[in-house]
Design a protein around this motif. Structure first.
Motif, PDB file in Angstrom:
ATOM      1  N   PRO A 135       4.911  31.817   8.778  1.00  0.00           N
ATOM      2  CA  PRO A 135       3.931  30.892   9.091  1.00  0.00           C
ATOM      3  C   PRO A 135       2.526  30.229   8.854  1.00  0.00           C
ATOM      4  O   PRO A 135       1.840  29.134   8.638  1.00  0.00           O
ATOM      5  N   GLY A 136       2.454  31.458   8.222  1.00  0.00           N
ATOM      6  CA  GLY A 136       0.528  31.044   7.737  1.00  0.00           C
ATOM      7  C   GLY A 136       0.459  30.643   6.404  1.00  0.00           C
ATOM      8  O   GLY A 136      -0.915  30.025   6.134  1.00  0.00           O
ATOM      9  N   ALA A 137       1.072  30.136   5.736  1.00  0.00           N
ATOM     10  CA  ALA A 137       1.591  29.479   4.650  1.00  0.00           C
ATOM     11  C   ALA A 137       1.221  28.129   5.160  1.00  0.00           C
ATOM     12  O   ALA A 137       1.745  27.058   4.176  1.00  0.00           O
ATOM     13  N   TYR A 138       1.852  27.621   6.706  1.00  0.00           N
ATOM     14  CA  TYR A 138       1.858  26.570   6.781  1.00  0.00           C
ATOM     15  C   TYR A 138       0.865  25.623   8.060  1.00  0.00           C
ATOM     16  O   TYR A 138      -0.297  26.412   8.198  1.00  0.00           O
ATOM     17  N   LYS A 139       0.085  23.902   7.915  1.00  0.00           N
ATOM     18  CA  LYS A 139      -0.777  23.758   8.532  1.00  0.00           C
ATOM     19  C   LYS A 139      -0.536  24.101   9.824  1.00  0.00           C
ATOM     20  O   LYS A 139       0.891  23.963  10.347  1.00  0.00           O
ATOM     21  N   PRO A 140      -1.511  24.026  11.041  1.00  0.00           N
ATOM     22  CA  PRO A 140      -1.434  23.930  12.164  1.00  0.00           C
ATOM     23  C   PRO A 140      -0.476  22.778  12.732  1.00  0.00           C
ATOM     24  O   PRO A 140      -1.146  22.049  12.605  1.00  0.00           O
ATOM     25  N   ILE A 141       0.983  22.965  13.057  1.00  0.00           N
ATOM     26  CA  ILE A 141       1.537  21.790  13.940  1.00  0.00           C
ATOM     27  C   ILE A 141       1.262  20.709  15.140  1.00  0.00           C
ATOM     28  O   ILE A 141       1.048  19.767  14.695  1.00  0.00           O
ATOM     29  N   GLU A 142      -0.263  21.464  15.803  1.00  0.00           N
ATOM     30  CA  GLU A 142      -0.396  20.638  16.505  1.00  0.00           C
ATOM     31  C   GLU A 142      -1.641  20.288  16.007  1.00  0.00           C
ATOM     32  O   GLU A 142      -1.457  18.571  16.145  1.00  0.00           O
ATOM     33  N   GLN A 143      -1.991  20.187  15.122  1.00  0.00           N
ATOM     34  CA  GLN A 143      -3.248  18.913  14.201  1.00  0.00           C
ATOM     35  C   GLN A 143      -2.388  18.258  13.416  1.00  0.00           C
ATOM     36  O   GLN A 143      -2.758  16.624  14.064  1.00  0.00           O
ATOM     37  N   VAL A 144      -1.362  18.210  12.953  1.00  0.00           N
ATOM     38  CA  VAL A 144       0.192  17.307  12.213  1.00  0.00           C
ATOM     39  C   VAL A 144       0.455  16.212  13.417  1.00  0.00           C
ATOM     40  O   VAL A 144      -0.064  15.070  13.154  1.00  0.00           O
ATOM     41  N   MET A 145       0.537  16.953  14.625  1.00  0.00           N
ATOM     42  CA  MET A 145       0.962  16.077  15.481  1.00  0.00           C
ATOM     43  C   MET A 145      -0.055  15.175  16.563  1.00  0.00           C
ATOM     44  O   MET A 145       0.332  13.941  16.523  1.00  0.00           O
ATOM     45  N   ALA A 146      -1.341  15.499  16.500  1.00  0.00           N
ATOM     46  CA  ALA A 146      -2.389  14.104  16.831  1.00  0.00           C
ATOM     47  C   ALA A 146      -2.499  14.154  15.910  1.00  0.00           C
ATOM     48  O   ALA A 146      -3.189  12.722  16.501  1.00  0.00           O
ATOM     49  N   ASN A 147      -2.497  13.826  14.513  1.00  0.00           N
ATOM     50  CA  ASN A 147      -2.481  13.129  13.794  1.00  0.00           C
ATOM     51  C   ASN A 147      -2.166  11.744  13.522  1.00  0.00           C
ATOM     52  O   ASN A 147      -1.870  10.530  12.950  1.00  0.00           O
ATOM     53  N   GLN A 148      -0.821  11.617  14.438  1.00  0.00           N
ATOM     54  CA  GLN A 148      -0.003  11.197  14.161  1.00  0.00           C
ATOM     55  C   GLN A 148       0.674   9.933  15.608  1.00  0.00           C
ATOM     56  O   GLN A 148       1.639   9.914  15.771  1.00  0.00           O
TER      57      GLN A 148
ATOM     58  N   HIS B 148       0.614  -1.333   0.114  1.00  0.00           N
ATOM     59  CA  HIS B 148       0.236  -0.308   0.274  1.00  0.00           C
ATOM     60  C   HIS B 148       0.762   1.526  -0.446  1.00  0.00           C
ATOM     61  O   HIS B 148       2.305   1.540   0.049  1.00  0.00           O
ATOM     62  N   ILE B 149      -0.016   2.252  -0.476  1.00  0.00           N
ATOM     63  CA  ILE B 149       0.319   3.624   0.033  1.00  0.00           C
ATOM     64  C   ILE B 149       0.270   3.980   1.476  1.00  0.00           C
ATOM     65  O   ILE B 149      -0.778   3.849   1.867  1.00  0.00           O
ATOM     66  N   ALA B 150       1.494   4.673   1.742  1.00  0.00           N
ATOM     67  CA  ALA B 150       1.016   5.476   3.451  1.00  0.00           C
ATOM     68  C   ALA B 150       1.279   6.835   3.014  1.00  0.00           C
ATOM     69  O   ALA B 150       2.482   7.310   2.737  1.00  0.00           O
ATOM     70  N   LEU B 151       0.578   7.640   3.657  1.00  0.00           N
ATOM     71  CA  LEU B 151       0.073   9.127   3.552  1.00  0.00           C
ATOM     72  C   LEU B 151       0.585   9.884   4.928  1.00  0.00           C
ATOM     73  O   LEU B 151      -0.666   9.695   5.421  1.00  0.00           O
ATOM     74  N   MET B 152       1.497  10.639   4.619  1.00  0.00           N
ATOM     75  CA  MET B 152       1.292  10.950   6.806  1.00  0.00           C
ATOM     76  C   MET B 152       0.789  12.585   6.921  1.00  0.00           C
ATOM     77  O   MET B 152       0.099  13.233   5.442  1.00  0.00           O
ATOM     78  N   PRO B 153       0.510  13.258   7.764  1.00  0.00           N
ATOM     79  CA  PRO B 153      -0.178  13.671   8.083  1.00  0.00           C
ATOM     80  C   PRO B 153      -0.121  15.325   7.522  1.00  0.00           C
ATOM     81  O   PRO B 153      -1.157  15.633   7.423  1.00  0.00           O
ATOM     82  N   ASP B 154       0.647  15.593   6.660  1.00  0.00           N
ATOM     83  CA  ASP B 154       1.681  16.796   6.497  1.00  0.00           C
ATOM     84  C   ASP B 154       1.239  16.751   5.096  1.00  0.00           C
ATOM     85  O   ASP B 154       1.679  17.474   4.238  1.00  0.00           O
ATOM     86  N   VAL B 155       0.729  15.636   4.688  1.00  0.00           N
ATOM     87  CA  VAL B 155       0.583  15.290   4.020  1.00  0.00           C
ATOM     88  C   VAL B 155       0.291  16.848   2.219  1.00  0.00           C
ATOM     89  O   VAL B 155      -1.135  16.973   2.635  1.00  0.00           O
TER      90      VAL B 155
ATOM     91  N   CYS C 226       6.674   2.488   9.065  1.00  0.00           N
ATOM     92  CA  CYS C 226       7.135   2.357  10.386  1.00  0.00           C
ATOM     93  C   CYS C 226       8.557   4.053   9.717  1.00  0.00           C
ATOM     94  O   CYS C 226       9.146   4.466   9.740  1.00  0.00           O
ATOM     95  N   SER C 227       6.661   5.213   9.689  1.00  0.00           N
ATOM     96  CA  SER C 227       7.391   6.190   9.130  1.00  0.00           C
ATOM     97  C   SER C 227       6.162   7.956   9.674  1.00  0.00           C
ATOM     98  O   SER C 227       5.734   7.126  10.540  1.00  0.00           O
ATOM     99  N   CYS C 228       6.928   8.871   9.790  1.00  0.00           N
ATOM    100  CA  CYS C 228       6.313   9.481   9.966  1.00  0.00           C
ATOM    101  C   CYS C 228       6.180  10.521   8.920  1.00  0.00           C
ATOM    102  O   CYS C 228       6.929  11.175   8.666  1.00  0.00           O
ATOM    103  N   SER C 229       5.702  12.127   9.452  1.00  0.00           N
ATOM    104  CA  SER C 229       5.368  13.313   8.810  1.00  0.00           C
ATOM    105  C   SER C 229       7.272  13.828   9.235  1.00  0.00           C
ATOM    106  O   SER C 229       7.672  14.454  10.539  1.00  0.00           O
ATOM    107  N   HIS C 230       7.722  15.069   8.402  1.00  0.00           N
ATOM    108  CA  HIS C 230       8.771  15.804   8.169  1.00  0.00           C
ATOM    109  C   HIS C 230       8.068  16.876   8.608  1.00  0.00           C
ATOM    110  O   HIS C 230       9.212  18.031   8.529  1.00  0.00           O
ATOM    111  N   GLY C 231       7.304  17.248   8.781  1.00  0.00           N
ATOM    112  CA  GLY C 231       6.585  18.711   9.043  1.00  0.00           C
ATOM    113  C   GLY C 231       5.441  19.312   9.320  1.00  0.00           C
ATOM    114  O   GLY C 231       4.842  18.538   9.673  1.00  0.00           O
ATOM    115  N   ALA C 232       5.163  20.476   9.620  1.00  0.00           N
ATOM    116  CA  ALA C 232       3.595  21.245   9.137  1.00  0.00           C
ATOM    117  C   ALA C 232       3.203  20.711   8.227  1.00  0.00           C
ATOM    118  O   ALA C 232       1.909  20.659   7.671  1.00  0.00           O
TER     119      ALA C 232
END
Length: 393
Positions: A362-375, A42-49, A318-324
């Motif tokens: 910063p406003g050009a990026y996703k909220p990092i707290e939500q990204v962390m909650a999703n992983q 399968h393909i795995a998509l991280m929270p910051d996709v 065995c992966s996680c996001s790389h940022g927001a």
């Protein structure tokens, strides 16, 4: 957060930790990759996709006996480095402006390079095999040596951060500079030429690939590993210089030994075992998060960043996001925000505050707290950092 399987009909499933519906272009890009005949499981998509070239940034693609160079991307080995210092936040008081000035003097940014090649760089073992790299980069050895220990541009950065216990951390983000870019471009061109010769009907020309056992595959794999090692050492060289600057201002030059040290890629490919089989794992904007692996997940230049430990989640390879992850393109950010917005969103951070870095607001990026909650099922948080100083590329 558990993953969800995207509601699309493809030869292999697409599992997503994004926590939201993908846009039509993102969905199409996921479908294109999942249609490749050599994708494993399968393909795995991280929270910051978000949208990338050929494949989504924030995707983990395991393949059998083939690899897609454009999925790895042109900043081969891009990643993060961080060290925990013995210093306390109050020791930085009134010193940040001078520290930033010295960092900018010691570490070239943007397209700049070092005027001289120091001993640490010239002693790197990788130079011995430079002659074995693609013929199209052979004239670039001198440039590659001078760029070793330089930051680059875009979203690359150097930061002093403070964690919740007021400990000082040093952190930076960079990759394989011009040499990695040139190597990637040469091999991507070769892959596309081969696809045309073979009359391959690819869903996207950027998904041209090399097949294991061919000379082209072996050449790319060799150059890929070289560039990844270059990127890893490039970050180590910069961190040594960064560390010396901070030591000079905080401790009169007395060196410290980091209690935690992390140096990880988030744009790369490696051979790994997953679901009992050896595969090529391409992490395009994703960090390896095997059990107990340390990783770094930065927010934007006005948000929190996280030092994490992997939980070894098999479904994510065995992966996680790389940022927001970006919410909007660089051009859109420049159109939507002003210099006043940038100043307001980077309050309390010693950094450039000019229109040259408006696309990194910063406003050009996703909220990092939500990204962390999703992983939360992919990593555990070791430290939560807030930057007090930022040098942008």
């Amino acid at each position: 957060m558990p993953y969800e399987q995207l509601p699309i009909s493809t030869p292999v499933p697409v599992l997503s930790w994004a926590g939201h519906e993908l846009g039509s272009q993102e969905m199409q890009m996921a479908k294109n990759v999942a249609a490749l005949p050599f994708v494993h499981k399968h393909i795995a998509l991280m929270p910051d996709v978000h949208l990338g070239k050929g494949a989504l940034v924030g995707s983990v693609i395991a393949t059998k006996e083939a690899i897609v160079p454009a999925a790895v991307g042109v900043d081969i080995g891009c990643g993060m480095c961080a060290v925990k210092t013995p210093y306390r936040a109050e020791q930085l008081d009134s010193k940040l402006k001078q520290i930033r000035s010295d960092i900018e003097r010691m570490i070239p940014v943007g397209f700049n390079e070092n005027s001289n090649v120091d001993k640490e760089v010239s002693n790197w073992q990788g130079w011995r095999s430079f002659k074995d790299l693609h013929s199209g980069v052979q004239r670039l050895e001198s440039k590659a040596m001078k760029q070793m220990g330089s930051l680059g541009g875009g979203n690359h950065f150097i930061e002093c951060c403070v964690d919740a216990e007021e400990n000082v951390w040093l952190m930076l983000h960079s990759g394989s500079r011009n040499i990695g870019n040139m190597l990637a471009q040469r091999h991507i061109e070769t892959a596309k030429d081969l696809a045309k010769l073979a009359g391959s009907k690819l869903p996207d020309p950027d998904l041209a690939h090399f097949v294991q056992g061919t000379p082209e595959f072996e050449a790319y794999w060799h150059d890929l590993q070289w560039a990844q090692n270059y990127a890893l050492f490039n970050r180590a060289v910069m961190m040594n210089r960064f560390k010396q600057v901070v030591e000079r201002h905080v401790a009169g030059g007395k060196p410290f030994k980091p209690s935690i040290q992390v140096n990880c890629h988030h744009n790369y490919a490696e051979r790994e075992i997953h679901f009992g089989e050896e595969v090529y794992v391409t992490r395009k904007g994703a960090v390896r998060a095997q059990q107990e692996d340390y990783g770094i997940i930065p927010g934007s230049m006005g948000a929190k960043s996280f030092i994490v430990k992997g939980k070894g989640n098999a479904q994510s390879y065995c992966s996680c996001s790389h940022g927001a992850g970006r919410l909007m393109s660089r051009n859109k950010a420049k159109l939507n925000f002003t210099l006043d917005d940038l100043i307001q969103q980077t309050q309390g951070v010693e950094c450039r505050k000019d229109e040259g870095i408006l696309d990194e607001i910063p406003g050009a990026y996703k909220p990092i707290e939500q990204v962390m909650a999703n992983q939360s099922d992919l990593v555990e948080v070791v430290a939560t950092l807030k930057q007090v100083l930022c040098v942008k590329g």
